[in-house]
Design a protein around this motif. Structure first.
Motif, PDB file in Angstrom:
ATOM      1  N   THR A 137     -31.072   4.258 -98.522  1.00  0.00           N
ATOM      2  CA  THR A 137     -30.157   4.526 -99.635  1.00  0.00           C
ATOM      3  C   THR A 137     -28.753   4.886 -99.169  1.00  0.00           C
ATOM      4  N   GLY A 138     -28.606   5.257 -97.898  1.00  0.00           N
ATOM      5  CA  GLY A 138     -27.285   5.503 -97.344  1.00  0.00           C
ATOM      6  C   GLY A 138     -26.794   6.927 -97.390  1.00  0.00           C
ATOM      7  N   SER A 139     -27.548   7.828 -98.019  1.00  0.00           N
ATOM      8  CA  SER A 139     -27.103   9.220 -98.080  1.00  0.00           C
ATOM      9  C   SER A 139     -28.260  10.119 -98.504  1.00  0.00           C
ATOM     10  N   PHE A 140     -28.120  11.419 -98.206  1.00  0.00           N
ATOM     11  CA  PHE A 140     -29.103  12.393 -98.654  1.00  0.00           C
ATOM     12  C   PHE A 140     -29.097  12.501-100.174  1.00  0.00           C
ATOM     13  N   THR A 141     -27.899  12.421-100.760  1.00  0.00           N
ATOM     14  CA  THR A 141     -27.786  12.544-102.218  1.00  0.00           C
ATOM     15  C   THR A 141     -28.502  11.400-102.926  1.00  0.00           C
ATOM     16  N   SER A 142     -28.271  10.174-102.469  1.00  0.00           N
ATOM     17  CA  SER A 142     -28.909   9.016-103.102  1.00  0.00           C
ATOM     18  C   SER A 142     -30.424   9.068-102.935  1.00  0.00           C
ATOM     19  N   ALA A 143     -30.876   9.464-101.759  1.00  0.00           N
ATOM     20  CA  ALA A 143     -32.315   9.576-101.536  1.00  0.00           C
ATOM     21  C   ALA A 143     -32.925  10.628-102.449  1.00  0.00           C
ATOM     22  N   ALA A 144     -32.228  11.741-102.628  1.00  0.00           N
ATOM     23  CA  ALA A 144     -32.735  12.795-103.502  1.00  0.00           C
ATOM     24  C   ALA A 144     -32.829  12.306-104.946  1.00  0.00           C
ATOM     25  N   GLU A 145     -31.816  11.566-105.398  1.00  0.00           N
ATOM     26  CA  GLU A 145     -31.851  11.027-106.760  1.00  0.00           C
ATOM     27  C   GLU A 145     -32.961  10.007-106.917  1.00  0.00           C
ATOM     28  N   LEU A 162     -26.547   6.843 -87.998  1.00  0.00           N
ATOM     29  CA  LEU A 162     -27.722   7.004 -87.154  1.00  0.00           C
ATOM     30  C   LEU A 162     -27.322   7.131 -85.693  1.00  0.00           C
ATOM     31  N   THR A 163     -28.023   8.016 -84.981  1.00  0.00           N
ATOM     32  CA  THR A 163     -27.909   8.029 -83.531  1.00  0.00           C
ATOM     33  C   THR A 163     -28.712   6.850 -82.968  1.00  0.00           C
ATOM     34  N   GLU A 175     -31.852  -2.514 -99.483  1.00  0.00           N
ATOM     35  CA  GLU A 175     -30.898  -1.462 -99.155  1.00  0.00           C
ATOM     36  C   GLU A 175     -30.979  -0.285-100.121  1.00  0.00           C
ATOM     37  N   GLU A 176     -31.310  -0.562-101.390  1.00  0.00           N
ATOM     38  CA  GLU A 176     -31.314   0.498-102.391  1.00  0.00           C
ATOM     39  C   GLU A 176     -32.718   0.976-102.743  1.00  0.00           C
ATOM     40  N   GLY A 177     -33.696   0.519-101.990  1.00  0.00           N
ATOM     41  CA  GLY A 177     -35.047   1.037-102.154  1.00  0.00           C
ATOM     42  C   GLY A 177     -35.718   0.664-103.457  1.00  0.00           C
TER      43      GLY A 177
END
Length: 299
Positions: free
Chosen positions: A15-23, A57-58, A135-137
């Protein structure tokens, strides 16, 4: 390694971010952050470089994502199949579809699906954009009309019959077209597409017709309302008109000719097997739509 934490890590990257994943997952952002930190502590490496706006990402994070993404997908399929065998689907089904398709046709389908599977959560994004499923799950997309070439798997669900409609006021002022040729002299409300062609199956061997008009839009709902306002003639799936024809707000024109129908396709990622959640929804949707008066050729 906690597999639930690994699943969260994969969702954050997708999702590209913690916020998007949480939503997407309907959990607190702080919970995801804490569990990713636990995953990093357990592995003894940094996986994600956090910034205020995006993640990076590392090298270790990229390797973990690339090597575990397919594995987690396979485990989710196994989990869903076991749940399906017990006749109780769980988890979350994520889908996207055009706004008009969702609000004018799919509300009863989705409502009855939720009633049938009370342990399954359903996310529905209504959007005109072409959502990147991977990309957007997203598990599934419903799309109308021709599909672009892609690596996705497409399954045709049904065909929607279409007609041309105008308001009584427009027809009184401008007259009603008698043949498809007459559309060149009318205000036709069209879609913003490179090749928005209007065709009739029983006219000129199905070749595109020439039409006039000043107004283009990316919204069928807007086109419909502009037709009601007397702006011009719109092409519309009959199922989307609700009671506007019965109420006398719109009149169908060129009824002696048959427009080409538009197809509804279900699209899902080819990198995974079809999950029981998606399969159950496709079967349920097909069953619900097959007896609809303006829908034909249900898969």
């Amino acid at each position: 390694m906690n597999l639930n934490d690994l699943s969260l890590f994969i969702r954050v990257v997708e999702t590209g971010s913690f916020t998007s994943a949480a939503e997407t997952l309907n959990v607190q952002k702080s919970t995801i952050s804490r569990r990713i930190a636990q995953l990093e502590d357990g592995l003894g490496v940094r996986l994600i470089q956090r910034t205020t706006r995006k993640i990076k990402l590392t090298l270790e994070g990229r390797e973990l994502f690339d090597r575990s993404r397919e594995l987690i997908g396979q485990l989710e399929v196994v989990r869903d199949e076991i749940a399906a065998d017990s006749h109780e689907l769980r988890g979350r089904l994520r889908m996207t579809m055009p706004s008009e398709l969702g609000t004018m046709l799919m509300t009863e389908v989705i409502a009855s699906f939720i009633r049938e599977y009370p342990s399954l959560d359903v996310d529905v994004e209504l959007s005109t954009r072409a959502v990147d499923l991977i990309e957007e799950g997203m598990d599934l997309a419903l799309r109308m009309g021709p599909l672009p070439d892609s690596s996705m798997i497409a399954r045709r669900i049904a065909s929607l019959s279409r007609g041309l409609y105008a308001s009584p006021g427009y027809l009184e002022k401008n007259g009603s077209p008698k043949t498809p040729e007459d559309l060149a002299q009318h205000q036709c409300i069209t879609l913003v597409k490179p090749f928005d062609t209007w065709r009739f199956m029983d006219w000129n061997d199905g070749e595109p017709v020439t039409y006039g008009g000043q107004l283009r839009t990316n919204s069928l709902s807007f086109a419909r309302e502009m037709a009601v306002e007397g702006t011009g003639i719109c092409r519309m799936p009959r199922v989307f008109l609700n009671n506007l024809v019965e109420e006398g707000k719109l009149v169908e024109v060129l009824t002696d000719f048959t427009m080409t129908p538009t197809e509804i396709n279900a699209v899902y990622a080819s990198r995974r097997n079809l999950t029981p959640r998606v399969r159950a929804f496709l079967d349920h949707m097909t069953e619900r739509l097959q007896n609809h008066p303006w829908i034909s050729n249900c898969a």
